[in-house]
Design an enzyme around this catalytic site. Structure first.
Site, PDB file in Angstrom:
ATOM      1  CG  ASN A 176      30.985  26.754  13.007  1.00 32.45           C
ATOM      2  OD1 ASN A 176      31.200  25.580  13.249  1.00 32.45           O
ATOM      3  ND2 ASN A 176      30.603  27.622  13.932  1.00 32.45           N
ATOM      4  CG  ASP A 207      32.435  35.052  16.532  1.00 29.43           C
ATOM      5  OD1 ASP A 207      32.522  34.712  17.734  1.00 29.43           O
ATOM      6  OD2 ASP A 207      33.329  34.818  15.696  1.00 29.43           O
ATOM      7  CE  LYS A 240      11.408  27.940   2.253  1.00 28.65           C
ATOM      8  NZ  LYS A 240      10.994  26.990   1.227  1.00 28.65           N
ATOM      9  N   PRO A 249      27.045  36.774  22.785  1.00 32.59           N
ATOM     10  CG  PRO A 249      25.966  35.866  24.643  1.00 32.59           C
ATOM     11  CD  PRO A 249      25.763  36.238  23.207  1.00 32.59           C
ATOM     12  CG  ASP A 250      34.012  35.593  24.101  1.00 30.61           C
ATOM     13  OD1 ASP A 250      34.120  34.546  24.767  1.00 30.61           O
ATOM     14  OD2 ASP A 250      34.859  35.950  23.267  1.00 30.61           O
ATOM     15  CB  ILE A 251      30.295  31.186  25.920  1.00 27.68           C
ATOM     16  CG1 ILE A 251      29.051  31.375  25.053  1.00 27.68           C
ATOM     17  CG2 ILE A 251      30.022  30.242  27.074  1.00 27.68           C
ATOM     18  CD1 ILE A 251      28.581  30.116  24.348  1.00 27.68           C
ATOM     19  CE  LYS A 294      40.341  34.376  18.708  1.00 28.24           C
ATOM     20  NZ  LYS A 294      40.318  33.588  17.505  1.00 28.24           N
ATOM     21  CE  LYS A 306      38.070  34.748  23.110  1.00 26.27           C
ATOM     22  NZ  LYS A 306      36.724  34.447  22.677  1.00 26.27           N
TER      23      LYS A 306
HETATM   24  O1  PMT Z   1      34.663  20.179  15.847  1.00 27.73           O
HETATM   25  P1  PMT Z   1      35.784  19.721  14.933  1.00 27.73           P
HETATM   26  O2  PMT Z   1      35.288  19.442  13.519  1.00 27.73           O
HETATM   27  O3  PMT Z   1      36.557  18.574  15.499  1.00 27.73           O
HETATM   28  O4  PMT Z   1      36.795  20.938  14.784  1.00 27.73           O
HETATM   29  C1  PMT Z   1      37.519  21.385  15.875  1.00 27.73           C
HETATM   30  C2  PMT Z   1      37.564  22.929  15.973  1.00 27.73           C
HETATM   31  C3  PMT Z   1      38.335  23.476  14.794  1.00 27.73           C
HETATM   32  C4  PMT Z   1      36.140  23.502  15.987  1.00 27.73           C
HETATM   33  C5  PMT Z   1      38.260  23.247  17.337  1.00 27.73           C
HETATM   34  O5  PMT Z   1      39.530  22.670  17.359  1.00 27.73           O
HETATM   35  C6  PMT Z   1      38.341  24.751  17.570  1.00 27.73           C
HETATM   36  O6  PMT Z   1      39.236  25.437  17.110  1.00 27.73           O
HETATM   37  N1  PMT Z   1      37.345  25.319  18.315  1.00 27.73           N
HETATM   38  C7  PMT Z   1      37.199  26.750  18.550  1.00 27.73           C
HETATM   39  C8  PMT Z   1      36.556  27.388  17.348  1.00 27.73           C
HETATM   40  C9  PMT Z   1      36.329  28.868  17.549  1.00 27.73           C
HETATM   41  O7  PMT Z   1      35.225  29.289  17.696  1.00 27.73           O
HETATM   42  O8  PMT Z   1      37.428  29.567  17.637  1.00 27.73           O
HETATM   43  P2  PMT Z   1      37.454  31.204  17.844  1.00 27.73           P
HETATM   44  O9  PMT Z   1      38.869  31.554  17.609  1.00 27.73           O
HETATM   45  O10 PMT Z   1      36.413  31.856  17.005  1.00 27.73           O
HETATM   46  O11 PMT Z   1      37.031  31.371  19.357  1.00 27.73           O
HETATM   47  C10 PMT Z   1      37.983  31.501  20.424  1.00 27.73           C
HETATM   48  C11 PMT Z   1      37.452  30.860  21.692  1.00 27.73           C
HETATM   49  O12 PMT Z   1      36.317  31.582  22.180  1.00 27.73           O
HETATM   50  C12 PMT Z   1      37.014  29.429  21.522  1.00 27.73           C
HETATM   51  O13 PMT Z   1      37.424  28.709  22.685  1.00 27.73           O
HETATM   52  C13 PMT Z   1      35.492  29.520  21.468  1.00 27.73           C
HETATM   53  O14 PMT Z   1      34.880  28.351  22.024  1.00 27.73           O
HETATM   54  C14 PMT Z   1      35.210  30.741  22.340  1.00 27.73           C
HETATM   55  N2  PMT Z   1      34.024  31.527  21.947  1.00 27.73           N
HETATM   56  C15 PMT Z   1      33.949  32.092  20.726  1.00 27.73           C
HETATM   57  C16 PMT Z   1      32.862  32.880  20.396  1.00 27.73           C
HETATM   58  C17 PMT Z   1      31.830  33.065  21.358  1.00 27.73           C
HETATM   59  N3  PMT Z   1      30.769  33.798  21.109  1.00 27.73           N
HETATM   60  N4  PMT Z   1      31.933  32.477  22.572  1.00 27.73           N
HETATM   61  C18 PMT Z   1      33.014  31.721  22.876  1.00 27.73           C
HETATM   62  O15 PMT Z   1      33.091  31.188  23.986  1.00 27.73           O
END
Ligand code: PMT
Length: 421
Positions: free
Chosen positions: A211, A280, A290, A306-308, A338, A342
């Site tokens: 991403n 995700d 390749k 996994p959701d860390i 969220k 979580k």
């Molecule tokens: O890095 P930059 O360019 O400065 O941009 C910043 C940002 C937009 C990346 C940052 O501000 C931000 O929003 N980070 C979280 C991005 C994200 O994955 O959001 P989410 O809504 O999909 O996830 C929710 C939370 O779960 C997040 O804290 C994420 O770290 C966590 N997560 C998500 C998926 C996963 N498999 N494990 C996780 O721990």
């Protein structure tokens, strides 16, 4: 300035030639507004008499662990409970070693062990070679990892004639650093774990899913947490940013790698700020060679990662966990979902994609805007540089963290007594 008004400082004095300086420290601590009680080790009494400290602190000096009269009055557990901070100054090499081992064979060591979550600070003072020795350095490193705040030592000419590091820090510098412990927004002595950047999920040796995260937001947060006095561990996905000063960084590529490193680091952390944009999904099979192009449609079989964040909170329920929510619509609703799903302590929501144009862009940009939510509260941080927002966010986290640790305190850590009417 009375920067320690109403604070209770338990001063431990150990056997070092600098013990005489602790007498002046008691005077300065009281001038700064603190109430001071002194515990001396047997070694310390070889350098300065307890009477000196009694006169300066206005309180009896505590000397022995097995003194039944003293234990009946204010024993080692009560002393530890009484203190807002335990300061060992000077801390000899021997005392640092005993502290590292968790010994309880004299009163001061037992008080430190019984201190629980009371902040513990040590001001080492010893010969420069003893300070530089591998054993002392290892002890100091381990104590730092356990959240013990180290004040000094200073460099300069020593009582033994050598020149180098090992002089007791000045009373003024020690008092200023102690005052920081009680400042709102301070994270002194805490370990903050931050994740930042994207993850890459390999399709084959040359292609991956990922991403637009640049890591900027997470790196700014790591720097702000250092400024707030924390030890900061940063787990970064593949980004091209320099490591902020005094941040301990581990680089990872995939979500699974990030998962393993973070769960391991979480054992030592007090606060986890999950800024990483973790993928995700990952390809069910990462090919060794390749993938060859042909004209047919290609379907990728994806497995959920996994959701860390959720895993960390589940495994370490006491850890104060802050998640991010990157949304293209329904920001507040999705962020609050969220927070609850979580089971975390705070969520920082930001717009991403086309919806983020009005707030600076979030992904990759130097600016952002955040909407913070926690159980029963919310706060909007308006558009600003990521550095500024990170400082504001860390300050709010520090204040919420105090309430999380001591539910009977106000946001500055002062004890709150609720009077039922
Ligand atoms: O890095 P930059 O360019 O400065 O941009 C910043 C940002 C937009 C990346 C940052 O501000 C931000 O929003 N980070 C979280 C991005 C994200 O994955 O959001 P989410 O809504 O999909 O996830 C929710 C939370 O779960 C997040 O804290 C994420 O770290 C966590 N997560 C998500 C998926 C996963 N498999 N494990 C996780 O721990």
């Amino acid at each position: 300035m009375q920067v320690l008004t109403n604070k209770r400082v338990l001063l431990g004095v150990t056997g070092s030639i600098a013990a005489y300086k602790a007498a002046d420290l008691v005077r300065r601590l009281r001038e700064a507004g603190a109430e001071v009680r002194v515990v001396m080790t047997r070694g310390a009494t070889e350098f300065v008499t307890p009477m000196t400290f009694q006169a300066l602190s206005g309180k009896p000096v505590h000397l022995h662990l097995l003194d039944t009269e003293a234990e009946a009055g204010m024993g080692h557990i009560e002393l530890a409970r009484w203190a807002d901070v335990i300061l060992v100054a000077p801390a000899s090499a021997d005392f640092l070693a005993r502290l590292t081992q968790g010994r309880a064979d004299d009163l001061l060591a037992a008080v430190c062990l019984a201190g629980g979550r009371t902040p513990l600070a040590v001001a080492p003072a010893m010969n420069a070679q003893m300070w530089a020795s591998a054993a002392t350095q290892e002890n100091v490193r381990l104590l730092g990892q356990r959240g013990v705040l180290r004040l000094g030592p200073d460099e300069g000419e020593q009582a033994c004639g050598e020149v180098g590091a090992g002089r007791l820090l000045s009373a003024e510098a020690m008092i200023l650093q102690l005052a920081q412990l009680f400042a709102p927004g301070s994270l002194s002595g805490r370990t903050v774990l931050v994740s930042a950047g994207p993850t890459r999920e390999a399709i084959d040796p040359v292609r991956y899913l990922s991403n637009h995260s640049s890591g900027k937001m997470g790196f700014s947060i790591a720097a702000a947490a250092v400024e707030a006095g924390a030890r900061v561990v940063l787990v970064a996905g593949p980004v091209v940013l320099p490591t902020p000063d005094r941040v301990e960084r581990t680089d990872v590529i995939s979500a699974m790698e990030m998962h393993d490193v973070i769960l391991n680091q979480a054992k030592e952390a007090d606060i986890f700020i999950s800024t990483a944009a973790v993928a995700d999904y990952r390809p069910a099979l990462a090919l060794d060679e390749k993938l060859k192009k042909d004209d047919s449609r290609l379907k990728l079989d994806l497995l959920p990662n996994p959701d860390i964040l959720a895993a960390v909170k589940q495994q370490f329920p006491r850890l104060f966990c802050v998640g991010f929510a990157a949304e293209t619509q329904h920001l507040a609703d999705y962020a609050q979902q969220k927070l609850h799903k979580k089971g975390i302590d705070m969520v920082a929501a930001n717009w991403v994609g086309p919806a983020a144009k009005a707030t600076g862009g979030a992904f990759g940009s130097d600016e952002n805007a955040l909407h913070l939510f926690w159980c029963g509260g919310e706060l909007e941080l308006e558009q600003a540089s990521k550095d500024k927002l990170a400082r504001q966010l860390v300050s709010v986290i520090a204040q919420r963290y105090v309430l999380h640790e001591r539910p009977d305190s106000d946001s500055e850590g002062n004890k709150v007594i609720n009077i039922k009417r």
